[in-house]
Enzyme design. Structure first.
Site, PDB file in Angstrom:
ATOM      1  N   ASP A 123    -126.075 -51.240 -48.844  1.00  0.00           N
ATOM      2  CA  ASP A 123    -126.596 -52.494 -48.276  1.00  0.00           C
ATOM      3  C   ASP A 123    -127.972 -52.774 -48.902  1.00  0.00           C
ATOM      4  O   ASP A 123    -128.129 -52.689 -50.112  1.00  0.00           O
ATOM      5  CB  ASP A 123    -126.635 -52.368 -46.740  1.00  0.00           C
ATOM      6  CG  ASP A 123    -126.933 -53.674 -46.029  1.00  0.00           C
ATOM      7  OD1 ASP A 123    -125.992 -54.458 -45.798  1.00  0.00           O
ATOM      8  OD2 ASP A 123    -128.105 -53.927 -45.703  1.00  0.00           O
ATOM      9  N   TRP A 124    -128.982 -53.105 -48.094  1.00  0.00           N
ATOM     10  CA  TRP A 124    -130.310 -53.381 -48.629  1.00  0.00           C
ATOM     11  C   TRP A 124    -130.918 -52.178 -49.335  1.00  0.00           C
ATOM     12  O   TRP A 124    -131.852 -52.318 -50.131  1.00  0.00           O
ATOM     13  CB  TRP A 124    -131.247 -53.872 -47.518  1.00  0.00           C
ATOM     14  CG  TRP A 124    -131.404 -55.352 -47.493  1.00  0.00           C
ATOM     15  CD1 TRP A 124    -130.710 -56.250 -46.734  1.00  0.00           C
ATOM     16  CD2 TRP A 124    -132.321 -56.123 -48.281  1.00  0.00           C
ATOM     17  NE1 TRP A 124    -131.131 -57.534 -47.008  1.00  0.00           N
ATOM     18  CE2 TRP A 124    -132.125 -57.481 -47.939  1.00  0.00           C
ATOM     19  CE3 TRP A 124    -133.281 -55.802 -49.227  1.00  0.00           C
ATOM     20  CZ2 TRP A 124    -132.856 -58.515 -48.516  1.00  0.00           C
ATOM     21  CZ3 TRP A 124    -134.017 -56.823 -49.812  1.00  0.00           C
ATOM     22  CH2 TRP A 124    -133.796 -58.161 -49.452  1.00  0.00           C
ATOM     23  N   TRP A 164    -122.502 -64.148 -41.743  1.00  0.00           N
ATOM     24  CA  TRP A 164    -123.449 -63.165 -41.239  1.00  0.00           C
ATOM     25  C   TRP A 164    -124.875 -63.712 -41.297  1.00  0.00           C
ATOM     26  O   TRP A 164    -125.650 -63.573 -40.345  1.00  0.00           O
ATOM     27  CB  TRP A 164    -123.341 -61.874 -42.063  1.00  0.00           C
ATOM     28  CG  TRP A 164    -124.564 -61.020 -42.073  1.00  0.00           C
ATOM     29  CD1 TRP A 164    -125.290 -60.672 -43.158  1.00  0.00           C
ATOM     30  CD2 TRP A 164    -125.202 -60.389 -40.952  1.00  0.00           C
ATOM     31  NE1 TRP A 164    -126.354 -59.869 -42.798  1.00  0.00           N
ATOM     32  CE2 TRP A 164    -126.318 -59.689 -41.442  1.00  0.00           C
ATOM     33  CE3 TRP A 164    -124.948 -60.373 -39.584  1.00  0.00           C
ATOM     34  CZ2 TRP A 164    -127.180 -58.962 -40.621  1.00  0.00           C
ATOM     35  CZ3 TRP A 164    -125.810 -59.642 -38.745  1.00  0.00           C
ATOM     36  CH2 TRP A 164    -126.904 -58.957 -39.266  1.00  0.00           C
ATOM     37  N   ASP A 250    -114.810 -53.326 -46.474  1.00  0.00           N
ATOM     38  CA  ASP A 250    -116.062 -54.071 -46.336  1.00  0.00           C
ATOM     39  C   ASP A 250    -115.890 -55.456 -46.942  1.00  0.00           C
ATOM     40  O   ASP A 250    -115.835 -55.594 -48.167  1.00  0.00           O
ATOM     41  CB  ASP A 250    -117.211 -53.336 -47.019  1.00  0.00           C
ATOM     42  CG  ASP A 250    -118.528 -54.075 -46.862  1.00  0.00           C
ATOM     43  OD1 ASP A 250    -118.607 -54.987 -46.009  1.00  0.00           O
ATOM     44  OD2 ASP A 250    -119.485 -53.747 -47.576  1.00  0.00           O
ATOM     45  N   HIS A 280    -118.312 -51.445 -43.594  1.00  0.00           N
ATOM     46  CA  HIS A 280    -119.561 -51.674 -44.315  1.00  0.00           C
ATOM     47  C   HIS A 280    -120.472 -50.461 -44.191  1.00  0.00           C
ATOM     48  O   HIS A 280    -121.101 -50.036 -45.159  1.00  0.00           O
ATOM     49  CB  HIS A 280    -120.245 -52.928 -43.774  1.00  0.00           C
ATOM     50  CG  HIS A 280    -121.527 -53.256 -44.474  1.00  0.00           C
ATOM     51  ND1 HIS A 280    -121.583 -53.582 -45.812  1.00  0.00           N
ATOM     52  CD2 HIS A 280    -122.815 -53.290 -44.033  1.00  0.00           C
ATOM     53  CE1 HIS A 280    -122.839 -53.812 -46.162  1.00  0.00           C
ATOM     54  NE2 HIS A 280    -123.604 -53.629 -45.106  1.00  0.00           N
TER      55      HIS A 280
END
Length: 306
Positions: A123-124, A164, A250, A280
């Site tokens: 993710d980030w 999202w 995901d 995810h």
């Protein structure tokens, strides 16, 4: 910069989490400092594995991964991004920028003097971590990427991400634990959901969690796009071992692994895996499997110091 600090009492008796906190101070970008929390487990003399979390989680996400890696003899560093976990939380939405998070994690690398790093980013953690790799290639020995990407704003992020992004801005209450539960294939226990909620005693602590979705570059003129494009230029020359460990379920990042395999030369010949029954947050669904694959990736690609 006004800073919020989650009371230590919020982190007492968390489910399956027995790690000791470590802290350092970093420049907040406005003449002050903020405190960053990190885990530092395993033998201090070993080459480090850097685990970077994303939105809206914290290093609790890696509680299943860390013991397997330390048992294999590795040192594991897992920081909390500012705004998350036990790290300080700037109080204003405008305090959060992409560049500041890159700078804050750069300070972690510098202060801990990390070299021969194996990065795992999700993710980030990838949006920040892949920038760090591109800007400090000599520090990194290997990279593993899972359910992440380095966007430049030149491609449609997809309907799932747009939904999202909209939800994150519109929802009256940002239920962190429930959000993470919705991004897994397994149903989280209430104790685990509570642990993800622990860093955020009330909505005022969640400004970073709300801001992160709209910091993702979705247009070519985004403030981060130029440096991300430059980072891709460096990643396009990155010949060290690079593996993709994405999950099968995901909807946001699916297909990103194929892009990395096409563009990053270090991916050639690696045993890329699609982790089955992982959402995810694959660290939650398949943390043990992820750790085993990371340990194998390191074993298969020893550092050549010649």
């Amino acid at each position: 910069m006004k800073i919020l600090r989650t009371p230590d009492s919020c982190f007492e008796n968390l489910a399956d989490y027995g790690f000791s906190p470590h802290y350092m101070m970093v420049d907040d970008g406005e003449g002050g400092e903020l405190r960053v929390h990190y885990l530092d487990e395993g033998p201090k003399g070993a080459d480090p594995i850097l685990l970077l979390h994303g939105e809206p989680s914290w290093c609790y996400l890696y509680r299943k991964v860390i013991p397997i890696l330390t048992a294999a003899g590795h040192r594991v560093i897992a920081p909390d991004l500012p705004g998350f976990g036990r790290s300080d939380k700037p109080a204003a939405r405008t305090d959060y920028t992409y560049q500041r998070h890159v700078d804050w994690m750069q300070s972690v690398l510098d202060q801990l003097d990390l070299t021969n790093i194996t990065l795992f980013c999700q993710d980030w953690g990838g949006l920040i971590g892949l920038r760090l790799v591109a800007e400090n290639p000599d520090r990194f020995a290997r990279v593993a990427a899972g359910n992440t990407m380095l966007p430049t704003g030149e491609h449609d992020p997809g309907e799932s991400f747009r939904k999202w992004q909209q939800f994150s801005q519109d929802t009256p209450k940002f239920h962190v634990g429930s959000i993470i539960n919705s991004g897994t294939t397994t149903e989280l226990s209430q104790a685990v959901i509570d642990a993800y909620n622990a860093p955020f005693p009330d909505e005022s602590y969640k400004e970073g969690a709300r801001q992160f979705p709209i910091l993702v570059p979705t247009t070519p003129d985004d403030p981060a796009s130029t440096k991300n494009r430059a980072a891709w230029g460096e990643l396009g020359k990155f010949n060290k071992p690079f593996i993709t460990l994405f999950s099968d379920s995901d909807p946001v990042t699916g297909g990103g692994d194929r892009i990395m395999q096409k563009l990053i030369p270090g991916t050639k010949g690696q045993n890329h895996s699609t982790i089955i029954n992982g959402g995810h947050f694959l660290q939650e669904d398949q943390g043990e499997k992820l750790a085993e694959l990371l340990a194998q990736f390191i074993a298969d690609n020893p550092i050549n110091n010649d």
